[in-house]
Design an enzyme around this catalytic site. Structure first.
Site, PDB file in Angstrom:
ATOM      1  N   ASP A 152       0.865  -1.181   0.000  1.00 39.08           N
ATOM      2  CA  ASP A 152       0.000   0.000   0.000  1.00 39.08           C
ATOM      3  C   ASP A 152       0.902   1.232   0.000  1.00 39.08           C
ATOM      4  OD1 ASP A 152      -2.355   1.673   0.524  1.00 39.08           O
ATOM      5  OD2 ASP A 152      -1.513   1.867   2.529  1.00 39.08           O
ATOM      6  N   ASP A 161      -1.654  -0.666   5.962  1.00 40.66           N
ATOM      7  CA  ASP A 161      -1.862  -0.112   7.306  1.00 40.66           C
ATOM      8  C   ASP A 161      -3.277   0.373   7.547  1.00 40.66           C
ATOM      9  OD1 ASP A 161      -1.829   2.154   5.626  1.00 40.66           O
ATOM     10  OD2 ASP A 161      -1.128   3.422   7.264  1.00 40.66           O
ATOM     11  N   ASP A 181      -7.141  -1.874   3.588  1.00 39.53           N
ATOM     12  CA  ASP A 181      -6.181  -2.928   3.237  1.00 39.53           C
ATOM     13  C   ASP A 181      -6.536  -4.273   3.862  1.00 39.53           C
ATOM     14  OD1 ASP A 181      -4.519  -1.068   1.864  1.00 39.53           O
ATOM     15  OD2 ASP A 181      -3.678  -0.426   3.784  1.00 39.53           O
TER      16      ASP A 181
END
Length: 619
Positions: free
Chosen positions: A317, A516, A520
């Site tokens: 990410d 995080d 996600d």
């Protein structure tokens, strides 16, 4: 075991048998038939399916040692109660080590359920407001959402204009401007103006409910890894049984004595019992997870270490993982006759009353440079455009290019710089004073320290590196260029991140996902190895099998390296344990190894496995 090992004598006899032998027999029986029953139940179930695994070996070894010792006790032969107890003890110790490193996967869904709003301000037909539970809302209800409140359910804006923090969906820290006709989503946070929305989705149809379902499904469909030990045991067990039977009949033919024939046959079963095998994986995992913790890497279970060994693709990410996750001032371009300090002082003065993340970036930069912004008067916020007010008695404006055009501010002098900074994926605000542009301030979420170096290391480890983000493609590609990442998926929602992970898995690739945010979580759970950044949301942390408690992407490298090293140690342990068994079985069959020596050798092999596992602690 202590009574047998140190030959402790207990005074007295029962039916002509010394008391110490009775104590050994009773205690060993309690151990084998009590705590050891968990192995015997599994063995029975496997037998009904005509299968065998490590539990089968445990049952054979301990059962043979126990029954043979009871018989020997009454005929006056050697006793091997201690061998049976030691086997169960060591295997249970290994299971205990394994239990110490278990994670709590189901907690992720609980954390997600806690995210939604609990109550809402429903508007009645007469215009009055009533506070109701979110569960009582229906499609078509009009709801008032005040500044700072969570939007209760998915819907559309009917009235008002505001900025909404949608980071729980997109992972991006910058809020999104909402006005009449804009779509809004449950659990996102309204930041500034009041909004009136019409509810369009309730229950399982909301975006938050879909994320919860995705996480739940990903957890349920994740197939458990079959232990290498069980695979090998499936072949090893029938071979050992056959050797034991052949040994018995061969020695019976040679000696003509059942008792003498039973000793080598039982020794084969005892020596084959996987005492070292039971410790091979758990001890390495326990030491590995402890070593990781010292590095700021929390590994929730041994399965995570196994999953980290043969990865093909690592997906990261962007916001909060590869970047700081907080906007910062990166560039300042001034017009002729203006200075950077004046530009920053005036901008910080205007932003003093704003709660926008960009405002915090500008104020923080001014604070770092010890500047003293002037006090603003007649402050006005124009949502989605910018802000304006009086500084030192003159009007000042700060906002995006559209705001400047509406205010008839000439930007031709700095047009090239504006385009260049925007092409680099940065958010650019312009400061105008006395109807003239004083300069540009570029703000961006910058890459973390060591992020580029970490990406290069991951590539050298043979991994394909990808970046996934809910941010726009231009910003994503700008960050990707800085970090050396060519494969980029931008503007992706949570379900799309999950779909991308599944797509690569369908290609036969083993995927690690690092993130995080709440957005996600589904991808983290679906991936072969889910890694969560410890500074992120509780949901991501609970979903991840590995949590990076401190540091940045460099800890991802450390986690994967440690996984691979632990896996090598486990394989070494398994090799030597099976090698010991494979060599010892024919020696026992030839009658060259007594059961008492076999049990001692078995204990030594277990110690060697533990010592080999401790090597993981070294750098």
């Amino acid at each position: 075991s202590a009574i047998a090992m140190f030959q402790i004598e207990i005074l007295g006899e029962v039916v002509g048998i010394v008391a110490s032998h009775w104590v050994q027999a009773i205690l060993a029986s309690i151990v084998v038939l009590g705590p050891g029953m968990t192995f015997h139940k599994t063995t029975f179930k496997q037998f009904l399916r005509l299968r065998a695994n490590m539990d089968t070996l445990i049952t054979l070894g301990t059962g043979a040692a126990l029954l043979f010792s009871w018989w020997q006790m009454f005929v006056g032969g050697e006793l091997y109660f201690d061998a049976a107890a030691i086997i169960i003890g060591f295997i249970l110790l290994g299971r205990y080590f394994e239990a110490l490193s278990k994670g709590r996967a189901g907690e992720a869904v609980k954390k997600l359920l806690e995210l939604g709003a609990k109550t809402a301000h429903r508007l009645k037909v007469d215009g009055s407001v009533e506070e109701v539970s979110v569960e009582d809302l229906k499609i078509g209800d009009n709801v008032l959402v005040k500044p700072g409140e969570k939007i209760p359910l998915d819907g559309q804006v009917l009235e008002g204009e505001s900025s909404v923090n949608e980071s729980m969906l997109t992972g991006e820290s910058l809020p999104v401007t909402k006005r009449k006709g804009s779509k809004v989503f449950g659990a996102t946070v309204n930041q500034q103006g009041a909004l009136t929305i019409i509810v369009e989705q309730v229950g399982e149809n909301t975006v938050l409910a879909q994320i919860i379902r995705l996480v739940d499904e990903a957890q349920e469909t994740k197939a458990p890894i079959q232990r290498l030990v069980d695979k090998i045991s499936g072949i090893f067990v029938p071979v050992v049984i056959a050797i034991s039977i052949i040994t018995f009949f061969v020695w019976l033919g040679i000696t003509g004595d059942v008792s003498l024939a039973l000793i080598p046959a039982v020794t084969v079963l005892i020596i084959a019992c996987p005492c070292a095998l039971g410790l091979a994986t758990p001890t390495a995992i326990l030491v590995g997870t402890g070593r990781a913790a010292r590095e700021g890497v929390l590994i929730k279970g041994g399965e995570a270490l196994e999953r980290g060994r043969d990865l093909d693709v690592i997906m990261l990410d962007k916001t909060g993982t590869l970047t700081e996750g907080v906007p910062k001032v990166t560039d300042m371009i001034t017009a002729k006759g203006a200075s950077e300090s004046q530009l920053l002082e005036f901008a910080a003065g205007l932003e003093a009353y704003s709660e926008h993340p960009l405002a915090r970036a500008i104020i923080e930069e001014a604070y770092k440079k010890d500047l003293k912004p002037p006090v603003v008067k007649n402050f006005i916020s124009v949502t989605g455009r910018g802000i304006k007010g009086d500084l030192l008695g003159k009007e000042a404006l700060l906002g995006n290019p559209a705001f400047m055009e509406e205010s008839k501010i000439d930007l031709r002098e700095m047009q090239d710089d504006l385009v260049r900074l925007q092409d680099e994926g940065k958010t650019v605000v312009i400061l105008a004073y006395k109807k003239k542009a004083l300069g540009l301030i570029a703000i961006a979420d910058i890459a973390k320290d060591k992020a580029r170096d970490s990406v290069e290391k991951l590539k050298r480890m043979g991994l394909e590196v990808m970046m996934l983000t809910g941010d726009n493609r231009r910003t994503a590609e700008a960050i990707g260029k800085v970090l050396g990442i060519e494969q980029i998926e931008a503007e992706v929602m949570p379900e799309e991140k999950l779909a991308i992970v599944k797509l690569w898995q369908q290609k036969g690739k083993r995927v690690a996902f690092v993130g995080d945010g709440i957005n996600d979580a589904p991808a983290i759970v679906q991936a072969d190895l889910g890694i969560a950044i410890g500074t992120g949301t509780d949901v991501a942390i609970e979903a991840g099998q590995i949590v990076l408690v401190s540091g940045g992407p460099e800890k991802v490298v450390a986690a994967i390296q440690l996984s691979r090293r632990t896996d090598r140690i486990i394989k070494q342990n398994l090799f030597w344990a099976f090698f010991y068994n494979t060599v010892s079985v024919p020696v026992a069959a030839l009658g060259l190894l007594s059961p008492i020596i076999a049990s001692a050798a078995m204990a030594f092999s277990s110690v060697s496995v533990v010592l080999n596992s401790l090597r993981i602690r070294k750098k």
